[in-house]
Design an enzyme around this catalytic site. Structure first.
Site, PDB file in Angstrom:
ATOM      1  N   PHE A 113     -32.968-132.439   0.063  1.00  0.00           N
ATOM      2  CA  PHE A 113     -33.816-132.616   1.244  1.00  0.00           C
ATOM      3  C   PHE A 113     -35.062-131.746   1.086  1.00  0.00           C
ATOM      4  CE2 PHE A 113     -35.038-131.920   5.713  1.00  0.00           C
ATOM      5  CZ  PHE A 113     -35.203-133.252   6.064  1.00  0.00           C
ATOM      6  N   ASP A 184     -25.728-126.883   0.527  1.00  0.00           N
ATOM      7  CA  ASP A 184     -26.263-127.377   1.789  1.00  0.00           C
ATOM      8  C   ASP A 184     -25.339-128.507   2.253  1.00  0.00           C
ATOM      9  OD1 ASP A 184     -27.537-128.762   3.824  1.00  0.00           O
ATOM     10  OD2 ASP A 184     -29.538-128.498   2.984  1.00  0.00           O
ATOM     11  N   TYR A 209     -26.390-130.994  14.333  1.00  0.00           N
ATOM     12  CA  TYR A 209     -26.868-132.094  15.191  1.00  0.00           C
ATOM     13  C   TYR A 209     -26.587-133.468  14.597  1.00  0.00           C
ATOM     14  CZ  TYR A 209     -31.033-131.123  12.284  1.00  0.00           C
ATOM     15  OH  TYR A 209     -31.891-130.843  11.255  1.00  0.00           O
ATOM     16  N   LYS A 210     -26.043-133.512  13.381  1.00  0.00           N
ATOM     17  CA  LYS A 210     -25.734-134.800  12.752  1.00  0.00           C
ATOM     18  C   LYS A 210     -24.285-135.181  13.094  1.00  0.00           C
ATOM     19  CE  LYS A 210     -29.045-133.945   8.994  1.00  0.00           C
ATOM     20  NZ  LYS A 210     -29.966-135.080   9.223  1.00  0.00           N
ATOM     21  N   ARG A 356     -30.798-146.857   5.704  1.00  0.00           N
ATOM     22  CA  ARG A 356     -29.548-146.096   5.642  1.00  0.00           C
ATOM     23  C   ARG A 356     -28.758-146.213   6.941  1.00  0.00           C
ATOM     24  NH1 ARG A 356     -30.847-139.513   6.154  1.00  0.00           N
ATOM     25  NH2 ARG A 356     -31.273-139.710   8.371  1.00  0.00           N
TER      26      ARG A 356
END
Lengths: 397, 397
Positions: A113, A184, A209-210, A356
């Site tokens: 990321f 990560d 938050y995912k 996605r």
């Protein structure tokens, strides 16, 4: 034992919406508004400054860290919650470089990321450009781990393709070469079983938050392996990471172990939302979740390949090599995703050509996947994506 | 025009409580629970990932920065909200050192809040111990600004005594010597009129959970002077400070101006609480607030000096030289404060001997001050502080 009919009941999903974007922002747990109302009216409203002690706010970063810890295989006392993932990446990187002072390379892959890479760049500039951020293709990562490497910075699951690294194997190689490994877990925590202890991660970071469903801007977490906990310099050395924050000493003394990775005043409202989200996770068996995720992602792949010619699978077909999302490539990806969202199927688009879909067993089942693919097939058959309204790029995609 | 009867009506204050600790954590605005309920149920719940655009979450750090900007004299577009104050201190310091690469001294005073000093220490360690954190007594600060100094790090209002620095004069001296000035406004924003523009601050940082009343763990803010905005390196170079965050480029390019001081995903729930708190501030005239604060702090000093012999004033008697708090010293300070809190008058204690009282005109008036001093006098007369239960130190004071 996880009952996925029960977990689905715990979330508010707007009527008619098929939400395949929980890998970006999880949906609202039904219990969260009441938890926040209590936090505001009963805790902040009635206890005011006293809430830090009497309502346990000051302990929340560690208490919630321990609850999250179970999902990533961390023993209690080694995980703490706070700040954002980018900040926690910076702390882990800075500590790793300090523990390997004679080495000059941060190794990562081009699938990582971007913010992880930006934070590494910023740290290298601060340190006087004496280090190198070395990027290789994801499949070259293992071979690129040499004795030059101070820190391997690896995101287990690729945010675009869902490709999953074997982080334990990469970490074994890193240790063989004398390097440290930072995992990560942004797309891993709550998505796949993680074991930082068995896998010997030196540091691990992630967001909530995912898949964890703690809400927009929810705090990040950081894990530090026990053998580094008393050695690591937190770099961002804030008062709440001090050994005695309320003595207001003039000089910094790092707190015990993971405590030192705290920085400033923790976000109590966001932590209350995380607390509510973790009430659901406490009842989830990660092995069962993983089996269901593999079944559902396999179904999504089969269905799309059967009904949607023209889309090319971007996610590994081998289940062990993927996280809990499925991605496809199409040159019309952006417009197709806009049409999908318009028709109530929410996934997202990642440049240049990735569609996605987060497949989150807590609230997604076979029915949603069949329906989503039906809508997708309709869009492709009717070339609905070719309408002018889907060709405009929004500012934020 | 500020009507302080109206502002008082905007807060929930528990019945019978006299709250003189709004300089530590402001009370709950009555509108905040409904704002959070909307944020959760209508925004997150219904819009999910779409909330970042359709509900304006992505713009909140700048929008709220501009609303706060009015309270500190910043023109729109130069203030942004996020992270914690410690993180923002780090960013400002790192940027200042980068703008003065040939200088080696960070100057501050021993009255500064410890976390500011800890962050400076941590940055210096990161930079390879080539810089010095030079600390002097508060009254020696002006003379200590020499041509060696890269950055003056000054907190306008002392967290213990309420002593107020003349930050504009210190900044003028800093500029004369070629140094940059960073103002920490933790105890200034919402407490005293601030003018970063007229006072030529190079950087300013602050928090919003004290006088601003945005709740426990509310986000911090940072202001960067227009002349540095395009030059400053954010050091903590996260994706949301990137020129094009959603292009997911591999290399970092700083965003335009203040945008680059953003780091990771902003805390949307905490920002909603800040938004609600600022609805009150939008109607406050800072000059009027200051006049009322001076009247009330003077009254508090008079009353305590009349009725509470034995307490020694720690706050400047000269109104221009103090913020919006009044502090007294006593060797029994800790126990006296415990007794006060027990009797419903909440201030706080700061080691070694400071009793401090935040005098916040939005919800405190003459009646509260008279009553608080009456209780304080009663405690002192009856030596109530000498009871064993007040002698125990709590873990967090």
């Amino acid at each position: 034992m996880t009952d996925f009919a029960w977990t689905r009941e715990q979330f508010h999903i707007p009527l008619g919406l098929i939400y395949l974007d929980g890998n970006s922002l999880g949906p609202l747990p039904k219990s969260t508004p009441a938890r926040l109302e209590r936090m505001l009216s009963e805790e902040w409203g009635e206890h005011l400054i006293g809430g830090w002690n009497t309502c346990g706010w000051m302990e929340m970063p560690k208490r919630l860290g321990d609850r999250l810890g179970r999902l990533i295989g961390a023993a209690p006392g080694h995980t703490v919650v706070g700040d954002t993932l980018s900040i926690k990446v910076f702390q882990a990187l800075a500590a790793a470089l300090q523990l390997r002072p004679e080495r000059r390379v941060i190794l990562s892959d081009r699938g990582n990321f971007p913010s992880d890479l930006y934070m590494a760049e910023g740290l290298i500039r601060l340190l006087g450009d004496r280090h190198e951020l070395r990027l290789v293709a994801p499949h070259e990562l293992e071979d690129a781990i040499t004795e030059e490497v101070a820190a391997l910075l690896v995101t287990e699951v690729d945010y675009r393709t869902g490709r999953r690294h074997d982080v334990a194997a990469l970490t074994a190689k890193a240790h063989e070469m004398g390097a440290l490994a930072i995992w990560d877990l942004a797309h891993s925590a709550g998505a796949v079983p993680v074991d930082v202890t068995a896998g010997k991660a030196d540091f691990a970071v992630g967001c909530t938050y995912k898949y964890i469903n703690a809400g927009p801007g929810a705090p990040a977490f950081i894990y530090v392996a026990p053998e580094h906990a008393e050695e690591a310099d937190p770099a961002l050395a804030g008062w709440l990471g001090h050994a005695s924050p309320f003595a207001f000493e003039q000089g910094y003394r790092p707190g015990e172990g993971i405590e030192r990775m705290r920085v400033g005043t923790p976000p109590v409202l966001q932590m209350a939302a995380l607390d509510a989200a973790l009430d659901i996770w406490d009842k989830v068996d990660m092995a069962k979740l993983r089996r269901r995720s593999l079944d559902l992602t396999a179904l999504m792949i089969d269905e799309v390949e059967t009904h949607c010619p023209g889309l090319r699978l971007a996610t590994p077909r081998d289940g062990t090599a993927r996280g809990s999302q499925v991605s496809f490539r199409s040159e019309h990806g952006y417009a197709i995703m806009q049409a999908l969202i318009d028709l109530g199927v929410v996934g997202d688009f990642r440049a240049p050509d990735i569609l996605r879909f987060g497949i989150t067993p807590l609230y997604i089942g076979e029915a949603e996947i069949h329906e989503a693919v039906e809508v997708l097939a309709r869009i492709l058959r009717g070339a609905l994506w070719d309408q002018p309204k889907y060709q405009r790029r929004k500012r934020v995609t």
